[in-house]
Scaffold this motif. Sequence first.
Motif, PDB file in Angstrom:
ATOM      1  N   VAL A  45      42.674 -73.873   2.399  1.00  0.00           N
ATOM      2  CA  VAL A  45      42.337 -74.104   0.989  1.00  0.00           C
ATOM      3  C   VAL A  45      40.820 -74.091   0.820  1.00  0.00           C
ATOM      4  CG1 VAL A  45      44.447 -75.432   0.613  1.00  0.00           C
ATOM      5  CG2 VAL A  45      42.326 -76.627   1.176  1.00  0.00           C
ATOM      6  N   LYS A  46      40.377 -73.676  -0.352  1.00  0.00           N
ATOM      7  CA  LYS A  46      38.948 -73.488  -0.605  1.00  0.00           C
ATOM      8  C   LYS A  46      38.397 -74.560  -1.548  1.00  0.00           C
ATOM      9  CE  LYS A  46      39.101 -69.648   1.711  1.00  0.00           C
ATOM     10  NZ  LYS A  46      38.534 -69.619   3.096  1.00  0.00           N
ATOM     11  N   ALA A  72      37.450 -81.271   3.106  1.00  0.00           N
ATOM     12  CA  ALA A  72      37.477 -82.056   1.867  1.00  0.00           C
ATOM     13  C   ALA A  72      37.555 -83.549   2.165  1.00  0.00           C
ATOM     14  CB  ALA A  72      38.654 -81.621   1.002  1.00  0.00           C
ATOM     15  N   ALA A  73      38.377 -83.923   3.145  1.00  0.00           N
ATOM     16  CA  ALA A  73      38.517 -85.331   3.507  1.00  0.00           C
ATOM     17  C   ALA A  73      37.198 -85.894   4.020  1.00  0.00           C
ATOM     18  CB  ALA A  73      39.606 -85.488   4.560  1.00  0.00           C
ATOM     19  N   ASN A  74      36.555 -85.175   4.920  1.00  0.00           N
ATOM     20  CA  ASN A  74      35.264 -85.628   5.440  1.00  0.00           C
ATOM     21  C   ASN A  74      34.189 -85.632   4.359  1.00  0.00           C
ATOM     22  OD1 ASN A  74      36.208 -83.968   8.404  1.00  0.00           O
ATOM     23  ND2 ASN A  74      35.803 -86.170   8.320  1.00  0.00           N
ATOM     24  N   TYR A  92      42.148 -79.188  -2.413  1.00  0.00           N
ATOM     25  CA  TYR A  92      40.841 -79.519  -1.841  1.00  0.00           C
ATOM     26  C   TYR A  92      40.224 -80.672  -2.619  1.00  0.00           C
ATOM     27  CZ  TYR A  92      36.115 -78.802   0.066  1.00  0.00           C
ATOM     28  OH  TYR A  92      34.895 -78.971   0.690  1.00  0.00           O
ATOM     29  N   GLU A  93      40.202 -80.548  -3.934  1.00  0.00           N
ATOM     30  CA  GLU A  93      39.564 -81.577  -4.756  1.00  0.00           C
ATOM     31  C   GLU A  93      40.354 -82.888  -4.739  1.00  0.00           C
ATOM     32  OE1 GLU A  93      36.586 -81.131  -5.680  1.00  0.00           O
ATOM     33  OE2 GLU A  93      36.583 -79.015  -5.100  1.00  0.00           O
ATOM     34  N   VAL A  94      41.677 -82.815  -4.664  1.00  0.00           N
ATOM     35  CA  VAL A  94      42.476 -84.038  -4.535  1.00  0.00           C
ATOM     36  C   VAL A  94      42.148 -84.749  -3.233  1.00  0.00           C
ATOM     37  CG1 VAL A  94      44.822 -84.936  -4.217  1.00  0.00           C
ATOM     38  CG2 VAL A  94      44.376 -83.285  -6.022  1.00  0.00           C
ATOM     39  N   ALA A  95      41.994 -83.989  -2.145  1.00  0.00           N
ATOM     40  CA  ALA A  95      41.648 -84.597  -0.854  1.00  0.00           C
ATOM     41  C   ALA A  95      40.287 -85.284  -0.908  1.00  0.00           C
ATOM     42  CB  ALA A  95      41.664 -83.538   0.249  1.00  0.00           C
ATOM     43  N   VAL A  96      39.319 -84.672  -1.587  1.00  0.00           N
ATOM     44  CA  VAL A  96      38.003 -85.303  -1.752  1.00  0.00           C
ATOM     45  C   VAL A  96      38.146 -86.640  -2.464  1.00  0.00           C
ATOM     46  CG1 VAL A  96      35.766 -85.129  -2.898  1.00  0.00           C
ATOM     47  CG2 VAL A  96      36.703 -83.130  -1.733  1.00  0.00           C
TER      48      VAL A  96
END
Length: 238
Positions: A60-61, A95-97, A67-71
């Motif tokens: 995912v980009k 994204a998590a990091n 990606y944004e949900v993981a952030v």
Amino acid sequence: MNDDLINDERIREGFANKDWPEVKVTDSWQIFKIMAEFIKGFETMARIGPCVSIFGSARVKPGSKYYEVAVEIAKKLTQNGYGIISGGGPGVMEAANKGAHLTGGKSVGLNIDLPHEQFHNAFIDKDKLMTYDYFFVRKVMFVKYSQGFVVLPGGFGTMDELFEALTLIQTGKVARFPIVLVGIEYWSGLLDWIKREMEDGGYISSEDQNLFRLVDTAEEAVEHIVRFYNKYVIKPNF
């Protein structure tokens, strides 16, 4: 040399007869290498404190939905006092990091050395980046030092981590910890199959469906983990 030739060569080597001294030397060195990965991992991870692992696709980009949900999940978890562990690579892992980094939280990356090299992302704390040769050592680190799993859409690796955790909890090999599946649209087909084929077929019990929670937003994911630890006492998993 193309991939087919490389694979053919590996198969031939695997079936070749080896004498006992050759087997003993090769296996002994491999044991020491495995031990070294465990020792380094234990020494590093034991000092970090409570963490939540976030899993999902490497493909995912930035800017894409998951990606944004993981952030956002990582941001909210660090604001609640948790460090973040990822697989160290791109996509959801990055994204998590990134979410942890942006809020000044602990950002851990458990990278894996692959034939097609996976480069670690730029948002991991420098003293919390580890690279493993062995998937099984890496998986022990995820389970042993995580107080929860947040699983976003992903491929075979994501499924491997998810079902490993479910199996360990189901069989009582680790203490119960929250597992959150994020993305109703993505997970619903699999969960329908688990209900129809596994539960209705008698391969799992209805209680096993309580081992995970399906949500659709960052707020719901974090709320479930926080609420879980208002009810259960945190304890080591191994």
